[in-house]
Scaffold this active site. Structure first.
Site, PDB file in Angstrom:
ATOM      1  N   SER A 148      -1.536 -13.532  -2.130  1.00  0.00           N
ATOM      2  CA  SER A 148      -1.430 -14.235  -0.762  1.00  0.00           C
ATOM      3  C   SER A 148      -2.296 -13.228   0.441  1.00  0.00           C
ATOM      4  CB  SER A 148      -0.007 -14.590  -0.448  1.00  0.00           C
ATOM      5  OG  SER A 148       0.107 -14.915   0.815  1.00  0.00           O
ATOM      6  N   TYR A 162       8.509 -11.740   0.135  1.00  0.00           N
ATOM      7  CA  TYR A 162       7.413 -12.476  -0.197  1.00  0.00           C
ATOM      8  C   TYR A 162       6.234 -11.769  -0.026  1.00  0.00           C
ATOM      9  CZ  TYR A 162       4.108 -16.221  -0.680  1.00  0.00           C
ATOM     10  OH  TYR A 162       2.695 -17.017  -0.899  1.00  0.00           O
TER      11      TYR A 162
HETATM   12  N1  LIG Z   1       0.674 -22.893   0.113  1.00  0.00           N
HETATM   13  C1  LIG Z   1      -0.024 -22.016   0.607  1.00  0.00           C
HETATM   14  O1  LIG Z   1      -0.423 -21.978   1.659  1.00  0.00           O
HETATM   15  C2  LIG Z   1       0.005 -20.589  -0.244  1.00  0.00           C
HETATM   16  C3  LIG Z   1      -0.487 -19.497   0.283  1.00  0.00           C
HETATM   17  C4  LIG Z   1      -0.621 -18.343  -0.108  1.00  0.00           C
HETATM   18  C5  LIG Z   1      -0.360 -18.197  -1.546  1.00  0.00           C
HETATM   19  N2  LIG Z   1       0.206 -19.343  -2.192  1.00  0.00           N
HETATM   20  C6  LIG Z   1       0.737 -18.846  -3.526  1.00  0.00           C
HETATM   21  O2  LIG Z   1       0.109 -19.881  -4.320  1.00  0.00           O
HETATM   22  C7  LIG Z   1       0.947 -20.189  -5.373  1.00  0.00           C
HETATM   23  C8  LIG Z   1       1.434 -21.734  -5.472  1.00  0.00           C
HETATM   24  O3  LIG Z   1       1.870 -21.924  -4.377  1.00  0.00           O
HETATM   25  P1  LIG Z   1       2.255 -23.487  -3.710  1.00  0.00           P
HETATM   26  O4  LIG Z   1       1.956 -23.512  -2.317  1.00  0.00           O
HETATM   27  O5  LIG Z   1       1.377 -24.328  -4.874  1.00  0.00           O
HETATM   28  O6  LIG Z   1       3.941 -23.825  -4.033  1.00  0.00           O
HETATM   29  P2  LIG Z   1       4.527 -25.083  -4.462  1.00  0.00           P
HETATM   30  O7  LIG Z   1       4.029 -26.282  -4.123  1.00  0.00           O
HETATM   31  O8  LIG Z   1       5.951 -24.716  -4.125  1.00  0.00           O
HETATM   32  O9  LIG Z   1       4.276 -24.905  -5.943  1.00  0.00           O
HETATM   33  C9  LIG Z   1       5.034 -24.011  -6.743  1.00  0.00           C
HETATM   34  C10 LIG Z   1       4.677 -24.180  -8.524  1.00  0.00           C
HETATM   35  O10 LIG Z   1       5.428 -23.417  -8.986  1.00  0.00           O
HETATM   36  C11 LIG Z   1       6.539 -23.645  -9.755  1.00  0.00           C
HETATM   37  N3  LIG Z   1       7.933 -22.650 -10.112  1.00  0.00           N
HETATM   38  C12 LIG Z   1       8.525 -22.156  -9.192  1.00  0.00           C
HETATM   39  N4  LIG Z   1       9.229 -21.323  -9.643  1.00  0.00           N
HETATM   40  C13 LIG Z   1       9.044 -21.282 -10.954  1.00  0.00           C
HETATM   41  C14 LIG Z   1       9.466 -20.666 -12.086  1.00  0.00           C
HETATM   42  N5  LIG Z   1      10.557 -19.671 -12.072  1.00  0.00           N
HETATM   43  N6  LIG Z   1       9.197 -21.139 -13.207  1.00  0.00           N
HETATM   44  C15 LIG Z   1       8.028 -21.929 -13.469  1.00  0.00           C
HETATM   45  N7  LIG Z   1       7.482 -22.266 -12.573  1.00  0.00           N
HETATM   46  C16 LIG Z   1       8.003 -22.121 -11.085  1.00  0.00           C
HETATM   47  C17 LIG Z   1       6.936 -25.013  -9.070  1.00  0.00           C
HETATM   48  O11 LIG Z   1       7.588 -25.865 -10.189  1.00  0.00           O
HETATM   49  P3  LIG Z   1       9.245 -26.029 -10.252  1.00  0.00           P
HETATM   50  O12 LIG Z   1       9.661 -25.910  -8.661  1.00  0.00           O
HETATM   51  O13 LIG Z   1       9.372 -27.201 -10.916  1.00  0.00           O
HETATM   52  O14 LIG Z   1       9.278 -24.746 -11.000  1.00  0.00           O
HETATM   53  C18 LIG Z   1       5.546 -25.687  -8.768  1.00  0.00           C
HETATM   54  O15 LIG Z   1       4.893 -26.004  -9.963  1.00  0.00           O
HETATM   55  C19 LIG Z   1       2.359 -19.280  -5.202  1.00  0.00           C
HETATM   56  O16 LIG Z   1       2.268 -18.136  -6.111  1.00  0.00           O
HETATM   57  C20 LIG Z   1       2.126 -19.002  -3.733  1.00  0.00           C
HETATM   58  O17 LIG Z   1       2.883 -17.821  -3.554  1.00  0.00           O
HETATM   59  C21 LIG Z   1       0.355 -20.390  -1.552  1.00  0.00           C
END
Ligand SMILES: NC(=O)c1ccc[n+]([C@@H]2O[C@H](COP(=O)([O-])OP(=O)(O)OC[C@H]3O[C@@H](n4cnc5c(N)ncnc54)[C@H](OP(=O)(O)O)[C@@H]3O)[C@@H](O)[C@H]2O)c1
Length: 255
Positions: A148, A162
Site C-alpha cells: 500500500s 496497517y
Molecule cells: N482498497 C484500497 O484502496 C487499497 C489500497 C491499498 C492497499 N490495499 C490492499 O489491497 C488488498 C485488498 O484490499 P481490498 O481493498 O480489496 O479489501 P477488501 O475488499 O476488504 O477484501 C479483502 C479480501 O481479503 C479477504 N481476507 C481478509 N482476511 C482474510 C484472511 N484472514 N484469510 C483469507 N482471506 C482474508 C477477504 O475475504 P473474507 O473477509 O471472506 O476473508 C477479501 O476477499 C489488501 O491487502 C489491502 O491492504 C487496498
C-alpha cells in the site's frame, strides 16, 4: 512479442480473491489464460465469486482463514495435493483496523499483523516447494505481494498498524526477491493508492472528495489499473523484474 502477457498453462493463487482488489486481479489472470485458485475466510462468498469469475476462465474456490497457522497448514496441503506447481502467488488478503494512535487495542494490532505479515509470510514459506517446481531461469515463478502507499507515506487515515504492516511487507518483498532469485522465484509488491472496495468504502463515504482530490490523475483506481500491473508482473513481460515496489496510485506519491 504478441505473447508477452499470456498466462496460458500457468496456475495462480490469489488470496482474498472473493472481492475488491483480489477479485480484480483474479479476473485479469483468468482472462490472460491462467487457472486461478481464490481463497478467503467466508466460504459462501468465495464460492459465489468463483462462480462469477468462471465466466472468464478456470477458477477454483478454496476457502481458508490465512491469518491462522493451522488453516495455512490445511490449505497448503490441499493445494499441494491438487497442484504440484504454482506459477503465480498473489498475496492480496489484507485487513485494516482504524483507531487513533492512543486508542489502538491489542486485538486490532494482532489481527492486522497476523493477516498482513505473519500469515502472508508463512503461507509463502509453505508454498515454496510448488513455486520452486514451477520456476525456471527463463520463466521464474512469481510472488506478487499487495502492499500500500500507506506503507510508504504517512496515511490520511488513522491506522498506524496497517501502515507499519505494509512497510514491513514491502521490506519482506525485497528480502524474498534477494533470497529466492537463485531458486527461480521473483518477488515484487504492488502498492495501491485508493481503489473503491469494501475496505475503502467507509473512508469514501466520509472524505471521498478529499481522497479523490488528492490524486494527481483525478480519480481513484479501477479493475484494469490493478489487473494490468499484476498481469505484467505474472507474465513473460515481468520475468526480469524482481524486488520492485510498484505504486499504482494515480500519482499520489509524487506530491
Ligand atoms: N482498497 C484500497 O484502496 C487499497 C489500497 C491499498 C492497499 N490495499 C490492499 O489491497 C488488498 C485488498 O484490499 P481490498 O481493498 O480489496 O479489501 P477488501 O475488499 O476488504 O477484501 C479483502 C479480501 O481479503 C479477504 N481476507 C481478509 N482476511 C482474510 C484472511 N484472514 N484469510 C483469507 N482471506 C482474508 C477477504 O475475504 P473474507 O473477509 O471472506 O476473508 C477479501 O476477499 C489488501 O491487502 C489491502 O491492504 C487496498
Amino acid at each position: 512479442m504478441k505473447q508477452l502477457f499470456s498466462l496460458e498453462g500457468k496456475v495462480a493463487l490469489v488470496t482474498g480473491g472473493s472481492r475488491g482488489i483480489g477479485k480484480m486481479i483474479a479476473r485479469g489472470l483468468l482472462e490472460y489464460g491462467a487457472k486461478v485458485y481464490i481463497s478467503s475466510r467466508k466460504a459462501a462468498a468465495c464460492e459465489d465469486a468463483c462462480r462469477e469469475l468462471s465466466a472468464f476462465g478456470d477458477c477454483v474456490a478454496l476457502p481458508a482463514d490465512l491469518s491462522r497457522m493451522d488453516e495455512i497448514g490445511r490449505f497448503t496441503a490441499e493445494l499441494a495435493a491438487r497442484e504440484p506447481k504454482l506459477h503465480i502467488l498473489v498475496n492480496n488478503a489484507g485487513v485494516s483496523w482504524g483507531a487513533k494512535l492512543g486508542e489502538v487495542p491489542e486485538k486490532g494490532w494482532d489481527k492486522v499483523m497476523d493477516t498482513n505479515l505473519k500469515g502472508l509470510f508463512f503461507l509463502t514459506q509453505a508454498l515454496l516447494p510448488q513455486l520452486e517446481a514451477a520456476g525456471t531461469a527463463a520463466d521464474p515463478a512469481r510472488i506478487i505481494n499487495i502492499g500500500s502507499i500507506d506503507g510508504i507515506q504517512v496515511s490520511l487515515f488513522d491506522a498506524i498498524g496497517y501502515g507499519a504492516s505494509k512497510a514491513g511487507l514491502h521490506h519482506m518483498t525485497r528480502t524474498m526477491a534477494n533470497r529466492l532469485a537463485a531458486r527461480h522465484i521473483t518477488a515484487n509488491a504492488i502498492a495501491p493508492g485508493g481503489f473503491e472496495t469494501d475496505m475503502l468504502a467507509p473512508m469514501m463515504a466520509t472524505i471521498g472528495d478529499q481522497i479523490v482530490g488528492g490524486v494527481p490523475l483525478g480519480r481513484i483506481g479501477g479493475a484494469e489499473d490493478i489487473a494490468g500491473v499484476a498481469v505484467m508482473l505474472a507474465s513473460r513481460a515481468g520475468a526480469y523484474v524482481t524486488g520492485a515496489i510498484i505504486p499504482v496510485d494515480g500519482g499520489v506519491l509524487t506530491l
